[in-house]
Design a protein around this motif. Structure first.
Motif: not given
Length: 217
Positions: A40-41, A52, A80-86, A89
């Motif tokens: 997660e971020t 970031r 990176f992967r866009e899911d419910t949240i960014k 990887k």
């Protein structure tokens, strides 16, 4: 032992700014892939603010096992992967390279290398670095150049090797700190935000050669 899903990772981010490189962040592992971990971020441990990350950012990571042992490894952002949240990887560690010995400092060496710098506002000049590393560099320039924090620079670095060969490494970098000296010159510290693996390896190879020189003196 590898870190697991839902486990918290703690890490520092490679930077030519020593103060920034010492900041610790934390992020939860959201998923595990064959070639990486999705996190997660990250949050700044001190301020609680989100951080970031950029492709290629180098990370010095540790996680804590149930018996309270800290395990350390080096990694970097690979996507990176866009899911419910960014999600971010990062490279999964090789189990053989996980150690209980802390490694907080990224390889950085003092060096006066020629560097060409281009930025918005018709800023373009050639100067010399103060130090270089796999995560960023610092350079000195004339005080007349309006270089400011968070500005993105296009750079071209001349990299010499011990065997006499020369390479050119190009990259984009973000200004993380500017120090104005009494001489009127500025010291500009930048971190890589867009650099290919092959270009980064040129710089890392130079750093290792320089480090060996220092050890052999």
């Amino acid at each position: 032992m590898l870190p697991r899903v839902n486990q918290m990772l703690f890490f520092e981010i490679a930077s030519s700014d020593e103060a920034e490189a010492a900041v610790e962040y934390k992020a939860r592992i959201a998923d595990e892939l064959e070639d990486g971990l999705l996190i997660e971020t990250p949050l700044n441990e001190s301020t609680g603010r989100m951080k970031r990350l950029y492709l290629g950012d180098e990370l010095s990571v540790h996680f804590v096992t149930e018996d309270g042992i800290k395990n350390y490894f080096d990694s970097h952002v690979i996507g990176f992967r866009e899911d419910t949240i960014k999600l971010i990887k990062i490279r999964k560690p090789d189990p053989d390279r996980i150690t209980k010995v802390q490694r907080r400092h990224f390889l950085r060496v003092p060096a006066e290398l020629e560097i060409s710098v281009t930025a918005v506002g018709q800023i373009r000049f050639v100067t010399h670095t103060d130090d270089v590393g796999g995560g960023g560099i610092s350079f000195l320039c004339d005080g007349k150049w309006a270089i400011t924090r968070e500005m993105v620079l296009d750079c071209w670095l001349l990299v010499p090797y011990k065997n006499g060969s020369l390479e050119h490494a190009s990259f984009k970098a973000e200004v993380v700190r500017v120090v104005e000296h009494t001489s009127g010159r500025k010291q500009v510290m930048i971190k890589f935000v867009s650099i290919s693996d092959s270009e980064r390896q040129k710089i890392i190879r130079y750093c290792f050669e320089r480090q060996l020189d220092f050890r052999n003196r």
